[in-house]
Scaffold this motif. Structure first.
Motif, PDB file in Angstrom:
ATOM      1  N   SER A 109     -27.239 -38.520   3.086  1.00 31.35           N
ATOM      2  CA  SER A 109     -25.783 -38.402   3.091  1.00 31.35           C
ATOM      3  C   SER A 109     -25.239 -38.130   4.493  1.00 31.35           C
ATOM      4  CB  SER A 109     -25.340 -37.278   2.145  1.00 31.35           C
ATOM      5  OG  SER A 109     -25.750 -36.006   2.627  1.00 31.35           O
ATOM      6  N   LEU A 110     -26.112 -37.830   5.428  1.00 28.28           N
ATOM      7  CA  LEU A 110     -25.707 -37.597   6.806  1.00 28.28           C
ATOM      8  C   LEU A 110     -26.045 -38.794   7.694  1.00 28.28           C
ATOM      9  CD1 LEU A 110     -24.463 -35.111   8.365  1.00 28.28           C
ATOM     10  CD2 LEU A 110     -26.783 -34.694   9.189  1.00 28.28           C
ATOM     11  N   ILE A 111     -27.253 -39.342   7.530  1.00 28.37           N
ATOM     12  CA  ILE A 111     -27.718 -40.477   8.322  1.00 28.37           C
ATOM     13  C   ILE A 111     -27.527 -41.749   7.510  1.00 28.37           C
ATOM     14  CG2 ILE A 111     -29.645 -41.484   9.570  1.00 28.37           C
ATOM     15  CD1 ILE A 111     -28.616 -38.855  10.745  1.00 28.37           C
ATOM     16  N   PHE A 150     -36.465 -44.839  16.756  1.00 30.36           N
ATOM     17  CA  PHE A 150     -35.462 -45.401  15.855  1.00 30.36           C
ATOM     18  C   PHE A 150     -34.062 -44.927  16.254  1.00 30.36           C
ATOM     19  CE2 PHE A 150     -33.087 -45.702  11.836  1.00 30.36           C
ATOM     20  CZ  PHE A 150     -33.373 -47.008  11.479  1.00 30.36           C
ATOM     21  N   GLU A 151     -33.094 -45.808  16.181  1.00 31.75           N
ATOM     22  CA  GLU A 151     -31.708 -45.476  16.503  1.00 31.75           C
ATOM     23  C   GLU A 151     -30.962 -45.144  15.213  1.00 31.75           C
ATOM     24  OE1 GLU A 151     -29.847 -48.528  18.746  1.00 31.75           O
ATOM     25  OE2 GLU A 151     -31.297 -48.435  20.412  1.00 31.75           O
ATOM     26  N   PHE A 152     -30.744 -43.865  14.994  1.00 32.12           N
ATOM     27  CA  PHE A 152     -30.067 -43.418  13.788  1.00 32.12           C
ATOM     28  C   PHE A 152     -28.555 -43.594  13.940  1.00 32.12           C
ATOM     29  CE2 PHE A 152     -34.080 -41.088  13.719  1.00 32.12           C
ATOM     30  CZ  PHE A 152     -34.489 -41.298  12.407  1.00 32.12           C
ATOM     31  N   GLU A 153     -27.891 -43.640  12.799  1.00 29.15           N
ATOM     32  CA  GLU A 153     -26.440 -43.839  12.769  1.00 29.15           C
ATOM     33  C   GLU A 153     -25.838 -42.903  11.728  1.00 29.15           C
ATOM     34  OE1 GLU A 153     -23.179 -47.375  11.795  1.00 29.15           O
ATOM     35  OE2 GLU A 153     -25.342 -47.809  11.916  1.00 29.15           O
ATOM     36  N   LEU A 154     -24.794 -42.179  12.110  1.00 29.02           N
ATOM     37  CA  LEU A 154     -24.128 -41.260  11.205  1.00 29.02           C
ATOM     38  C   LEU A 154     -23.143 -41.998  10.310  1.00 29.02           C
ATOM     39  CD1 LEU A 154     -23.294 -38.260  13.587  1.00 29.02           C
ATOM     40  CD2 LEU A 154     -25.153 -38.384  11.919  1.00 29.02           C
ATOM     41  N   HIS A 155     -22.865 -41.399   9.161  1.00 28.82           N
ATOM     42  CA  HIS A 155     -21.823 -41.938   8.300  1.00 28.82           C
ATOM     43  C   HIS A 155     -20.463 -41.798   8.980  1.00 28.82           C
ATOM     44  CE1 HIS A 155     -23.757 -43.002   4.492  1.00 28.82           C
ATOM     45  NE2 HIS A 155     -24.594 -42.001   4.707  1.00 28.82           N
ATOM     46  N   VAL A 191     -20.480 -34.344  -4.591  1.00 35.18           N
ATOM     47  CA  VAL A 191     -19.688 -35.412  -3.992  1.00 35.18           C
ATOM     48  C   VAL A 191     -20.646 -36.524  -3.609  1.00 35.18           C
ATOM     49  CG1 VAL A 191     -18.145 -36.073  -2.113  1.00 35.18           C
ATOM     50  CG2 VAL A 191     -17.930 -33.808  -3.165  1.00 35.18           C
ATOM     51  N   ALA A 192     -20.403 -37.732  -4.101  1.00 28.00           N
ATOM     52  CA  ALA A 192     -21.301 -38.867  -3.887  1.00 28.00           C
ATOM     53  C   ALA A 192     -20.777 -39.766  -2.777  1.00 28.00           C
ATOM     54  CB  ALA A 192     -21.448 -39.667  -5.175  1.00 28.00           C
ATOM     55  N   LEU A 193     -21.689 -40.239  -1.924  1.00 28.34           N
ATOM     56  CA  LEU A 193     -21.351 -41.210  -0.887  1.00 28.34           C
ATOM     57  C   LEU A 193     -21.788 -42.596  -1.352  1.00 28.34           C
ATOM     58  CD1 LEU A 193     -21.509 -38.465   0.932  1.00 28.34           C
ATOM     59  CD2 LEU A 193     -21.604 -40.127   2.792  1.00 28.34           C
ATOM     60  N   ILE A 194     -20.836 -43.484  -1.422  1.00 29.67           N
ATOM     61  CA  ILE A 194     -21.104 -44.846  -1.878  1.00 29.67           C
ATOM     62  C   ILE A 194     -21.745 -45.625  -0.731  1.00 29.67           C
ATOM     63  CG2 ILE A 194     -20.064 -46.945  -2.790  1.00 29.67           C
ATOM     64  CD1 ILE A 194     -17.780 -45.196  -3.828  1.00 29.67           C
ATOM     65  N   GLY A 195     -22.874 -46.230  -1.009  1.00 31.29           N
ATOM     66  CA  GLY A 195     -23.583 -47.001   0.017  1.00 31.29           C
ATOM     67  C   GLY A 195     -24.716 -47.779  -0.608  1.00 31.29           C
ATOM     68  N   ALA A 196     -25.884 -47.147  -0.674  1.00 29.19           N
ATOM     69  CA  ALA A 196     -27.030 -47.798  -1.309  1.00 29.19           C
ATOM     70  C   ALA A 196     -26.783 -48.009  -2.795  1.00 29.19           C
ATOM     71  CB  ALA A 196     -28.290 -46.966  -1.086  1.00 29.19           C
ATOM     72  N   TYR A 197     -26.024 -47.109  -3.402  1.00 31.57           N
ATOM     73  CA  TYR A 197     -25.649 -47.229  -4.804  1.00 31.57           C
ATOM     74  C   TYR A 197     -24.157 -47.525  -4.904  1.00 31.57           C
ATOM     75  CZ  TYR A 197     -30.191 -45.125  -5.875  1.00 31.57           C
ATOM     76  OH  TYR A 197     -31.533 -44.876  -5.964  1.00 31.57           O
ATOM     77  N   LYS A 198     -23.773 -48.209  -5.965  1.00 27.94           N
ATOM     78  CA  LYS A 198     -22.384 -48.584  -6.175  1.00 27.94           C
ATOM     79  C   LYS A 198     -21.596 -47.423  -6.776  1.00 27.94           C
ATOM     80  CE  LYS A 198     -23.392 -52.655  -4.706  1.00 27.94           C
ATOM     81  NZ  LYS A 198     -22.973 -53.087  -3.347  1.00 27.94           N
ATOM     82  N   ALA A 199     -20.278 -47.596  -6.799  1.00 22.74           N
ATOM     83  CA  ALA A 199     -19.410 -46.528  -7.291  1.00 22.74           C
ATOM     84  C   ALA A 199     -19.669 -46.242  -8.765  1.00 22.74           C
ATOM     85  CB  ALA A 199     -17.946 -46.897  -7.058  1.00 22.74           C
ATOM     86  N   TYR A 200     -19.974 -47.280  -9.558  1.00 25.54           N
ATOM     87  CA  TYR A 200     -20.183 -47.044 -10.997  1.00 25.54           C
ATOM     88  C   TYR A 200     -21.476 -46.292 -11.282  1.00 25.54           C
ATOM     89  CZ  TYR A 200     -22.899 -51.367 -10.328  1.00 25.54           C
ATOM     90  OH  TYR A 200     -23.785 -52.317  -9.867  1.00 25.54           O
ATOM     91  N   ASP A 201     -22.368 -46.188 -10.277  1.00 22.15           N
ATOM     92  CA  ASP A 201     -23.580 -45.386 -10.463  1.00 22.15           C
ATOM     93  C   ASP A 201     -23.301 -43.893 -10.389  1.00 22.15           C
ATOM     94  OD1 ASP A 201     -25.322 -47.588 -10.724  1.00 22.15           O
ATOM     95  OD2 ASP A 201     -25.345 -47.854  -8.542  1.00 22.15           O
TER      96      ASP A 201
END
Length: 331
Positions: A108-110, A181-186, A279-289
């Motif tokens: 949820s951070l990276i 590895f080059e990490f990226e924040l949300h 609190v869910a972050l939408i990304g790998a999973y969709k909003a309906y998940d």
């Protein structure tokens, strides 16, 4: 509860009566020659066995920060242990946001944390001439241990000796790729952490990586200063639920006043089982998940401190005053 008291290591006549842990008082510290029946009981003038009462709450408080091998506190124990006292409640009237706390997962951070996992597994598959996994396979394997992922998610082999060797090699590849590895924040992560810091909301990061690697990545992004505590692989948490409870223990905050930021449906369920808001972050999973999440967001740039207050609005709001019914006065 009896198992909890037994795990504290109190021996020698320990009993629990009416929610209080009792220990028999011994008159002498020297017990070299004992009768066959053991240590005799000490009776007071009324003929009753004399006992020394130990407050169970104080016993938990002394043992809350012990090592992993000795004690794990549950949800109810942490809620009771870190319930605000009178002075804290007065402080929260003026600064209500300080009563809350937040825990973050690594994903949820990276934002691209799963891409590193995918690269490690793909390099392993290339070396061993195995079927190349996809991102869908990585997401499906998140609920498994690495050994089970090889067998049930990637379907590579069922030979346990081969599985163990593949896991060891994957760990080596992951460590090598991690350094470069080059990490990226949300989106909006630093602004959101700055806002939480402004209102003195404690923050904890929970991850299964080592402490040295986590701190190095956080220092590169210059966000290590925002986190009060870190829960890493050194804390030996068995799952996400235990990890966030360790985080609450380190922050000294009750779980029912904590918000967990996750990006997996299973973590949402575990957070609710720990009486937290999720609190869910939408990304790998969709909003309906994330139908069972308290809130779903696409990035931290849409959040404000009022969103945290809103999650606890029903619990913290005072009940409306109702007029008293009229009473008939007899002459």
């Amino acid at each position: 509860m009896l198992g909890f008291i037994g795990s504290l290591g109190l021996r020698g006549g320990v009993e629990r009566r009416d929610g209080v842990c009792c220990r028999r008082r011994r008159r002498s510290a020297l017990n070299v020659f004992l009768p066959p029946e053991g240590v005799p009981k000490v009776e007071n003038g009324d003929g009753e066995e004399e006992e020394e009462e130990i407050d169970l709450r104080e016993l938990r408080r002394r043992s809350a920060t012990t090592s992993v091998e000795t004690l794990r506190l549950g949800v109810d124990e942490l809620n009771e242990l870190y319930e605000p006292d009178y002075t804290d409640r007065l402080k929260y009237v003026l600064k209500p946001d300080e009563q809350f706390s937040t825990v973050f997962t690594w994903e949820s951070l990276i934002k691209n944390a799963r891409e590193l996992e995918l690269k490690a597994w793909q390099q392993l598959a290339e070396e061993e001439d195995l079927t190349m996994p996809t991102m869908a396979d990585i997401i499906r394997a998140e609920n498994f241990l690495p050994e089970m992922a090889i067998q049930r998610a990637f379907f590579w082999t069922s030979d346990w000796g081969k599985i163990k060797s593949l896991v060891f090699r994957k760990v080596e590849i992951f460590g090598t790729l991690f350094d470069d590895f080059e990490f990226e924040l949300h989106r909006g992560t630093e602004e959101w952490l700055t806002g939480l810091r402004k209102y003195n909301v404690p923050k904890c990061l929970c991850t299964s990586l080592s402490l040295e690697r986590v701190e190095r990545v956080l220092e590169d992004f210059k966000i290590r200063k925002f986190f009060h505590e870190l829960v890493t692989i050194e804390d030996e948490a068995e799952d996400f639920g235990q990890s966030v409870l360790i985080g609450c223990d380190k922050l000294k905050k009750p779980p029912h006043k904590t918000v967990a930021f996750c990006d997996r449906p299973e973590e949402i369920v575990l957070a609710h089982e720990c009486q937290m808001k999720a609190v869910a972050l939408i990304g790998a999973y969709k909003a309906y998940d994330f139908r069972n999440a308290d809130s779903s967001i696409s990035g931290y740039d849409v959040l404000g401190i009022y969103n945290v207050r809103k999650l606890f609005a029903e619990e913290t709001s005072s009940p409306e005053l109702q007029p008293e019914p009229e009473r008939e006065v007899s002459a």
